[in-house]
Design an enzyme around this catalytic site. Structure first.
Site, PDB file in Angstrom:
ATOM      1  N   ASP A  23      54.278  72.814  50.951  1.00 29.84           N
ATOM      2  CA  ASP A  23      55.520  73.028  50.207  1.00 29.84           C
ATOM      3  C   ASP A  23      56.111  71.671  49.780  1.00 29.84           C
ATOM      4  O   ASP A  23      55.831  70.647  50.419  1.00 29.84           O
ATOM      5  CB  ASP A  23      56.481  73.774  51.157  1.00 29.84           C
ATOM      6  N   GLY A  71      68.758  76.692  50.504  1.00 32.92           N
ATOM      7  CA  GLY A  71      69.798  76.816  51.515  1.00 32.92           C
ATOM      8  C   GLY A  71      70.599  78.086  51.302  1.00 32.92           C
ATOM      9  O   GLY A  71      70.381  78.816  50.339  1.00 32.92           O
ATOM     10  N   GLY A 123      64.282  78.943  47.320  1.00 34.10           N
ATOM     11  CA  GLY A 123      65.685  79.115  47.686  1.00 34.10           C
ATOM     12  C   GLY A 123      66.072  80.577  47.873  1.00 34.10           C
ATOM     13  O   GLY A 123      67.177  80.977  47.528  1.00 34.10           O
ATOM     14  N   ILE A 170      61.291  81.816  51.597  1.00 35.17           N
ATOM     15  CA  ILE A 170      62.422  81.986  52.522  1.00 35.17           C
ATOM     16  C   ILE A 170      62.283  80.964  53.643  1.00 35.17           C
ATOM     17  O   ILE A 170      61.238  80.908  54.303  1.00 35.17           O
ATOM     18  CB  ILE A 170      62.414  83.402  53.163  1.00 35.17           C
ATOM     19  N   THR A 195      65.749  79.060  55.147  1.00 41.43           N
ATOM     20  CA  THR A 195      67.007  78.942  55.907  1.00 41.43           C
ATOM     21  C   THR A 195      67.285  80.183  56.767  1.00 41.43           C
ATOM     22  O   THR A 195      67.732  80.056  57.921  1.00 41.43           O
ATOM     23  CB  THR A 195      68.200  78.697  54.951  1.00 41.43           C
TER      24      THR A 195
END
Ligand code: G3H
Ligand code: ZN
Length: 287
Positions: free
Chosen positions: A80, A185, A215, A237, A239
């Site tokens: 990533d 986030g 995000g 995914i 956070t």
């Protein structure tokens, strides 16, 4: 194992998305794999540069290879958000199935030039590896935020269809990650920005390659469903997983003040992450 390219093509044809979940420890990896296996769905495990520095590039590859043999679902490994060719090389050499060159913060011409360099390298050594490019800055951190990150592309600054056409044509990437209202986030005290579904449609057509939504944490179910219908084939995914992990650890420490065995304390974090991943996978796959 069926290759990732075919998995993505299949997802596009069925108007579903493949879940991409980040890890930096074993408990999280086990939780994600158990959710994927329970639902019998393919899965992409991602590690950012920071996550790879912690886990180890070759260790991550070895872990995923070993779990592939134990779980009955296809598991793929993605490098990533990678900011240099050297780090791309490291992941490709370690056996990763996919890599992301992230030039989103750079001026367009520079982003194109560096992404193309990464694409040319990947094609020359392991052409089966999927390479993704990033067009439109959406922040860098998978953390709980109190404001939109400085410089993040919102409104008219989101990814433009004509730039997507040029970017894909000149770099040759397999997949494109646009800025379409998504932000890395999730927000604490302000509402999560909405996705621009029309833009996803026009960018997908203009790009001519499958789109990746970064995000993903905090996005509403309604927006996810519409975005996947509009042309998103992979959703990232992170956070939400980190928050679930932390809440699990906090509860375990509170409820077992004398426990010192990590594998006993980590059980609650694992269960929390499992639940988050299973819920997202069900939604992305219309189960
Ligand atoms: O590459 C990672 C993802 O884009 C994670 O974003 O932390 O908002 O879920 P997120
Ligand atoms: Zn991302």
């Amino acid at each position: 194992m069926i290759n990732l390219r075919e998995i993505i093509r299949d997802a596009e044809n069925h108007k579903v998305a493949v879940g991409h979940f980040n890890i930096s420890d074993l408990a999280t990896l086990k939780a994600i794999l158990s959710a994927a296996s329970e639902l019998n769905l393919p899965i992409v495990i991602g590690l950012s540069e920071g996550e790879r520095d912690f886990v180890g590039v070759r260790t991550a590859a070895a872990l995923v290879k070993s779990y592939r043999e134990q779980y009955n679902v296809p598991i793929y490994l993605n490098a990533d958000h990678t900011y240099s060719l050297d780090k791309i090389k490291e992941a490709v050499e370690a056996g990763f199935d996919a890599v992301i060159f992230d030039g989103a913060k750079l001026p367009l011409d520079e982003n194109i030039a560096l992404t193309k360099e990464a694409v040319d390298y990947v094609r020359s050594v392991r052409p089966e590896v999927i390479i993704e490019g990033e067009l439109g800055y959406i922040g860098t951190s998978s953390e709980v935020l109190s404001a939109v990150p400085m410089g993040a592309a919102m409104g008219e600054n989101m990814t433009k269809p004509e730039e997507a056409t040029r970017f894909v044509k000149e770099t040759g990437v397999d997949m494109l990650a646009p800025a379409v209202g998504n932000i890395h986030g999730m927000f604490k005290n302000i509402p999560e920005p909405r996705l621009d579904i029309e833009r996803i449609k026009t960018v997908r057509t203009a790009a001519g390659v499958p789109l990746v939504l970064h995000g993903g944490s905090g996005t509403s179910d309604e927006d996810f469903v519409a975005a996947i219908e509009a042309g998103i084939s992979i959703v990232h995914i992170n956070t939400e997983i980190r928050v679930a992990w932390r809440k699990g650890i906090e509860a375990a420490l509170r409820e077992n003040p004398d426990e010192v065995a990590p594998y006993k304390l980590l059980g609650a974090a694992l269960q929390n992450v499992h639940n988050v991943v299973a819920a997202r996978l069900r939604l992305f796959s219309r189960l």
